[in-house]
Scaffold this motif. Structure first.
Motif, PDB file in Angstrom:
ATOM      1  N   CYS A  94       7.474  -2.465  23.685  1.00 26.13           N
ATOM      2  CA  CYS A  94       6.740  -2.763  22.310  1.00 26.13           C
ATOM      3  C   CYS A  94       7.827  -3.101  21.019  1.00 26.13           C
ATOM      4  CB  CYS A  94       6.234  -1.134  22.321  1.00 26.13           C
ATOM      5  SG  CYS A  94       4.990  -1.347  20.439  1.00 26.13           S
ATOM      6  N   CYS A  97       4.840  -4.013  16.069  1.00 25.73           N
ATOM      7  CA  CYS A  97       4.405  -5.059  15.386  1.00 25.73           C
ATOM      8  C   CYS A  97       2.885  -4.664  14.703  1.00 25.73           C
ATOM      9  CB  CYS A  97       3.870  -6.726  16.066  1.00 25.73           C
ATOM     10  SG  CYS A  97       2.147  -6.510  17.250  1.00 25.73           S
ATOM     11  N   CYS A 173      -2.448  -8.000  21.610  1.00 33.91           N
ATOM     12  CA  CYS A 173      -1.234  -7.602  21.827  1.00 33.91           C
ATOM     13  C   CYS A 173      -0.422  -9.281  22.074  1.00 33.91           C
ATOM     14  CB  CYS A 173      -0.744  -6.378  22.810  1.00 33.91           C
ATOM     15  SG  CYS A 173       0.492  -6.344  23.110  1.00 33.91           S
TER      16      CYS A 173
HETATM   17  S1  SF4 Z   1       0.318  -4.891  19.479  1.00 34.85           S
HETATM   18 FE1  SF4 Z   1       1.194  -2.718  19.678  1.00 34.85          FE
HETATM   19  S2  SF4 Z   1       2.126  -2.236  21.762  1.00 34.85           S
HETATM   20 FE2  SF4 Z   1       1.437  -5.314  21.162  1.00 34.85          FE
HETATM   21  S3  SF4 Z   1       3.852  -5.012  20.467  1.00 34.85           S
HETATM   22 FE3  SF4 Z   1       2.532  -5.322  19.085  1.00 34.85          FE
HETATM   23  S4  SF4 Z   1       2.649  -2.619  18.238  1.00 34.85           S
HETATM   24 FE4  SF4 Z   1       3.169  -2.907  20.193  1.00 34.85          FE
END
Ligand code: SF4
Ligand code: SF4
Length: 536
Positions: A94, A97, A173
């Motif tokens: 993760c 983001c 995601c």
């Molecule tokens: S969408 Fe959520 S779970 Fe996926 S990388 Fe971004 S913060 Fe992490």
């Protein structure tokens, strides 16, 4: 506990407000009434040999944990990192983001930052870092790591039982992180300490004892089906004798036990029997495998497998050729995502072929089970059934894609195709709230308990809001779905947010419109309400 009025409930939510403290400092967690389920009772845990079986009260400081509870959890994480590649990857990749942050219905409905999928996962990830990564061991809190202590454990329990494992977040995601899978593992870890909810552990124990979540015994199931057949006779003039435990039948039919007892599921159940009777289908019910759903899935994969095996064994014992499954949600998640890993290809069954249309269900080649919506859509496509759509003319229908059949198995077109063939008035909800992007009912994964009604109404708000849109724009008054949890959870959700909208299974709509051979002139629908034009 009385709920605030709807506008007061959602009026307090501010999704843009920054918390006053950093998330790691927001401990101990406040157990808000209406947001947590009652703790699992010892007798239910004991029945299925779960560890640390004892009664525990969530708000008591002492959760009666084993002395070495911390070691048990850390060893449990280690075993699962070795066993599940996805879990290991999800713990590491993760990038925070935030693309998933506002996609969870519980975050939207509560505004609680720990209900953002990214932060929900971070609750466990921080413990993983502390014990399994060099950076976490050296830098601790500054490396996003924290000790596992009792406050952290309670926080894990509180928030992983506020996730319905719906997987909506995973759709957004960019790395494909599936927070539902993290929740599944987190709940497994909590179960190592006997930390479940009673709403889940009770049905699991029931299912292990009687074959179904409600604890319905064979003679009761038989008399329930017969009672429904009496109603069908009153409505249609046709006498149906449901085949039960019939050895050598071609097809085994499995549906969630909610369809046997709860309104409006019972009307769907009547619909199944009417459809199969009309087709002259060689099928059977089973009083042993009397549950399609699987609350074991909300405790551990091992427990899910133990409960699921009854269907597999019953198909063998009755020597059927293949299986039709009723309208259920997580039943299909288990069949499609786990069944073949547990049992391998089901060699003793045959590749499903509809005896009515000759259609080969290629998609069921491996696990030999066909969804009732696939089966019915195929019948309609081949013109096998005759309908009087005007019998549903009092209904303006929309369709809620249940998370598991839609995101889990891609069952998107068939239910809509069926509804449009049996109803004259159908309107979809806005695109970003349906199909793969559907919003959860707010009560899945064992969260349909009465004591968390506030959480359920908050979590169900995005779904209800989309229903309200089509209710106000098109006059929608019926919410159709293909999931037993939905049939139980959506009626109170609609009563709260969109009064005037009722809930139905798709097969109920089919059976109302279906013209059966030899039927008398129908004046009532399956709910014993007058058909349009037949009111006195
Ligand atoms: S969408 Fe959520 S779970 Fe996926 S990388 Fe971004 S913060 Fe992490
Ligand atoms: S799986 Fe569903 S309930 Fe769980 S965090 Fe993701 S969106 Fe929320």
């Amino acid at each position: 506990m009385a709920l605030p009025r709807p506008e007061e409930l959602i009026g307090t939510v501010n999704l843009k407000q920054m918390p006053s403290r950093k998330w790691m400092d927001m401990l101990p967690v406040e157990f808000k009434p209406g947001f947590y389920c009652y703790g699992a009772q010892g007798k239910n845990l004991e029945y299925v040999d779960f560890p640390n079986a004892r009664d525990f009260n969530v708000t008591d400081p002492d959760w009666k944990l084993p002395e070495d509870w911390k070691k048990i959890v850390i060893e449990g994480i280690k075993q699962r990192l070795e066993r599940f590649r996805t879990f290991h990857v999800f713990m590491d990749i993760c990038v925070r983001c935030g693309a998933c942050a506002d996609k969870c219905h519980y975050f939207i409905g509560t505004g609680d930052p720990k209900n953002m999928p990214v932060l929900r996962a971070e609750l466990l990830r921080s413990v993983y870092r502390k014990y399994f990564t060099t950076g976490g061991k050296i830098f601790g809190k500054y490396g996003g790591a924290r000790d596992l202590d009792l406050d952290v454990l309670k926080e894990l329990w509180y928030y992983f039982y506020q996730c319905t494992e719906c997987r909506r977040c995973s759709l957004f995601c960019p790395y494909g992180i599936d927070t539902a899978e993290i929740t599944i593992i987190a709940r497994e870890l909590l179960n190592l300490l006997g930390l479940n909810t009673n709403w889940i552990s009770g049905p699991v124990a029931n299912c292990y004892r009687t074959g179904n979540h409600l604890g319905i015994e064979p003679h009761t199931m038989k008399s329930t089906l017969e009672f429904m057949c009496n109603d069908i006779e009153d409505i249609t003039g046709i006498k149906i004798e449901p085949p039960i435990n019939k050895k050598g039948a071609e097809i085994l039919f499995i549906t969630p036990s909610g369809d046997l007892f709860a309104d409006p599921g019972i009307y769907n159940c009547m619909g199944y029997m009417m459809l199969f009777h009309e087709l002259g289908l060689d099928y059977t019910w089973s009083t042993f495998a009397s549950e399609g759903g699987n609350f074991g899935f909300f405790t551990s994969l091992e427990m899910a497998k133990r409960l699921h095996s009854k269907i597999y064994e019953e198909a063998k014992r009755l020597k059927v050729k293949w299986i039709i499954g009723g309208e259920c949600g997580h039943m299909w998640r288990v069949w499609h995502q786990y069944h073949n890993t547990w049992y391998g290809p089901v060699d003793f069954l045959e590749e499903p072929i509809s005896p009515i249309t000759g259609t080969k269900f290629e998609n069921a080649k491996s696990n030999k089970i066909v969804h009732i919506s696939e089966f019915t859509a195929d019948l309609i496509k081949h013109g096998v059934l005759k309908f009087d759509k005007s019998r549903n003319d009092n209904l303006v229908v929309t369709f809620h894609d249940s998370c598991n059949p839609s995101r889990g198995m891609g069952l998107l077109e068939e239910p809509r195709y069926i509804i449009k063939n049996v109803c004259n008035h159908f309107y979809d909800m806005p695109d970003e709230t349906i199909r793969e992007k559907t919003f959860c009912c707010g009560s899945g994964a064992g969260l349909n308990a009465g004591e968390i009604m506030e959480l359920r109404m908050r979590g169900g708000f995005p779904r209800a809001n989309a229903v309200r849109y089509v209710h106000e724009k098109f006059g929608v008054n019926m919410l159709a779905n293909i999931c037993a949890i939905d049939r139980a959870a959506l009626p109170p959700l609609m009563d709260y947010w969109v009064p005037g909208v009722r809930v139905t299974g798709v097969t109920e709509l089919v059976a109302n419109a279906m013209i059966m051979k030899g039927e008398k002139e129908r004046t009532m629908n399956l709910r014993m309400e007058p058909l349009p034009g037949k009111e006195e």
